[in-house]
Scaffold this motif. Sequence first.
Motif, mmCIF file in Angstrom:
data_model
loop_
_atom_site.group_PDB
_atom_site.id
_atom_site.type_symbol
_atom_site.label_atom_id
_atom_site.label_comp_id
_atom_site.label_asym_id
_atom_site.label_seq_id
_atom_site.Cartn_x
_atom_site.Cartn_y
_atom_site.Cartn_z
ATOM 1 N N ALA A 40 0.828 -1.205 0.000
ATOM 2 C CA ALA A 40 0.000 0.000 0.000
ATOM 3 C C ALA A 40 0.858 1.250 0.000
ATOM 4 C CB ALA A 40 -0.931 -0.009 1.209
ATOM 5 N N SER A 41 1.956 1.215 0.767
ATOM 6 C CA SER A 41 2.814 2.397 0.802
ATOM 7 C C SER A 41 3.524 2.601 -0.533
ATOM 8 C CB SER A 41 3.832 2.290 1.930
ATOM 9 O OG SER A 41 4.731 1.230 1.680
ATOM 10 N N LYS A 42 3.800 1.520 -1.234
ATOM 11 C CA LYS A 42 4.423 1.679 -2.550
ATOM 12 C C LYS A 42 3.460 2.330 -3.532
ATOM 13 C CE LYS A 42 7.913 -1.902 -2.497
ATOM 14 N NZ LYS A 42 8.402 -3.134 -3.101
ATOM 15 N N ARG A 43 2.173 2.066 -3.381
ATOM 16 C CA ARG A 43 1.203 2.678 -4.278
ATOM 17 C C ARG A 43 1.001 4.151 -3.963
ATOM 18 N NH1 ARG A 43 -3.724 -0.385 -3.257
ATOM 19 N NH2 ARG A 43 -2.569 -1.685 -1.853
ATOM 20 N N VAL A 44 1.143 4.531 -2.703
ATOM 21 C CA VAL A 44 0.878 5.902 -2.307
ATOM 22 C C VAL A 44 2.112 6.779 -2.435
ATOM 23 C CG1 VAL A 44 0.209 7.375 -0.376
ATOM 24 C CG2 VAL A 44 -0.962 5.217 -0.748
ATOM 25 N N PHE A 45 3.263 6.282 -1.995
ATOM 26 C CA PHE A 45 4.470 7.088 -1.972
ATOM 27 C C PHE A 45 5.390 6.716 -3.121
ATOM 28 C CE2 PHE A 45 3.074 6.704 2.464
ATOM 29 C CZ PHE A 45 2.851 8.047 2.724
ATOM 30 N N MET A 46 6.197 7.690 -3.549
ATOM 31 C CA MET A 46 7.192 7.445 -4.585
ATOM 32 C C MET A 46 8.534 7.976 -4.082
ATOM 33 S SD MET A 46 6.460 10.415 -7.441
ATOM 34 C CE MET A 46 4.975 9.667 -8.005
ATOM 35 N N PRO A 47 9.617 7.487 -4.637
ATOM 36 C CA PRO A 47 10.928 7.979 -4.213
ATOM 37 C C PRO A 47 11.069 9.476 -4.484
ATOM 38 C CG PRO A 47 11.150 5.986 -5.519
ATOM 39 C CD PRO A 47 9.716 6.391 -5.584
ATOM 40 N N ALA A 48 11.923 10.128 -3.724
ATOM 41 C CA ALA A 48 12.094 11.580 -3.846
ATOM 42 C C ALA A 48 12.584 11.969 -5.233
ATOM 43 C CB ALA A 48 13.054 12.079 -2.781
ATOM 44 N N SER A 49 13.446 11.156 -5.825
ATOM 45 C CA SER A 49 13.965 11.499 -7.155
ATOM 46 C C SER A 49 12.844 11.489 -8.199
ATOM 47 C CB SER A 49 15.063 10.525 -7.559
ATOM 48 O OG SER A 49 14.538 9.201 -7.601
ATOM 49 N N ASP A 50 11.946 10.510 -8.105
ATOM 50 C CA ASP A 50 10.821 10.467 -9.039
ATOM 51 C C ASP A 50 9.892 11.651 -8.829
ATOM 52 O OD1 ASP A 50 11.845 8.148 -10.008
ATOM 53 O OD2 ASP A 50 10.406 6.824 -9.000
ATOM 54 N N ALA A 51 9.672 12.020 -7.573
ATOM 55 C CA ALA A 51 8.788 13.148 -7.285
ATOM 56 C C ALA A 51 9.376 14.443 -7.824
ATOM 57 C CB ALA A 51 8.543 13.256 -5.780
ATOM 58 N N SER A 52 10.676 14.653 -7.638
ATOM 59 C CA SER A 52 11.283 15.891 -8.140
ATOM 60 C C SER A 52 11.266 15.907 -9.665
ATOM 61 C CB SER A 52 12.698 16.045 -7.605
ATOM 62 O OG SER A 52 13.530 15.034 -8.126
ATOM 63 N N ASN A 53 11.487 14.742 -10.299
ATOM 64 C CA ASN A 53 11.417 14.689 -11.760
ATOM 65 C C ASN A 53 10.013 14.999 -12.260
ATOM 66 O OD1 ASN A 53 14.104 14.056 -12.037
ATOM 67 N ND2 ASN A 53 13.739 11.854 -12.069
ATOM 68 N N PHE A 54 9.008 14.538 -11.524
ATOM 69 C CA PHE A 54 7.627 14.812 -11.912
ATOM 70 C C PHE A 54 7.371 16.309 -11.936
ATOM 71 C CE2 PHE A 54 3.281 15.723 -10.540
ATOM 72 C CZ PHE A 54 2.570 15.130 -11.570
ATOM 73 N N PHE A 55 7.817 17.005 -10.881
ATOM 74 C CA PHE A 55 7.568 18.441 -10.826
ATOM 75 C C PHE A 55 8.455 19.213 -11.781
ATOM 76 C CE2 PHE A 55 5.779 17.263 -6.645
ATOM 77 C CZ PHE A 55 4.503 17.733 -6.882
ATOM 78 N N LYS A 56 9.630 18.684 -12.106
ATOM 79 C CA LYS A 56 10.483 19.361 -13.078
ATOM 80 C C LYS A 56 9.890 19.254 -14.473
ATOM 81 C CE LYS A 56 14.859 18.867 -10.678
ATOM 82 N NZ LYS A 56 16.135 18.140 -10.628
ATOM 83 N N ARG A 57 9.305 18.090 -14.780
ATOM 84 C CA ARG A 57 8.726 17.896 -16.114
ATOM 85 C C ARG A 57 7.562 18.829 -16.358
ATOM 86 N NH1 ARG A 57 6.549 12.504 -16.483
ATOM 87 N NH2 ARG A 57 7.141 12.229 -14.336
ATOM 88 N N ARG A 58 6.736 19.007 -15.353
ATOM 89 C CA ARG A 58 5.520 19.793 -15.544
ATOM 90 C C ARG A 58 5.485 20.908 -14.497
ATOM 91 N NH1 ARG A 58 1.462 21.105 -19.113
ATOM 92 N NH2 ARG A 58 -0.197 21.927 -17.855
#
Length: 110
Positions: A40-58
């Motif tokens: 469940a935590s894997k579905r809700v949370f993502m690694p910090a690097s993926d999160a920063s890439n998400f916000f950098k992309r958009r």
Amino acid sequence: MAGTHTVLLTLLPTVLVLIVLAGVESAAVKDVKDSKAQGASKRVFMPASDASNFFKRRGRRSPRTYEEYYAEQRVKMAANERRREHLEEQNNEYENYLEEERDGETDLPV
């Protein structure tokens, strides 16, 4: 002397509670790795690097794609069309009301 005994008896339970609580890491999180909780935590949370890439992309000022721009324009055009039809319908109803009023005035005997 009685004052120091009162202060010591008051502080003793506080110190004991703090000593006991210092040994407890957390009451809400289990140390046991539960497969359901981990999934469940894997579905809700993502690694910090993926999160920063998400916000950098958009970012807030990133340009829209053609599809996004076109979809937004279609929504605006549909809203304008509905608004125009509503206003046209209101104008027609008002004109019909005025015609009925005029007809009612001319039918009155003098």
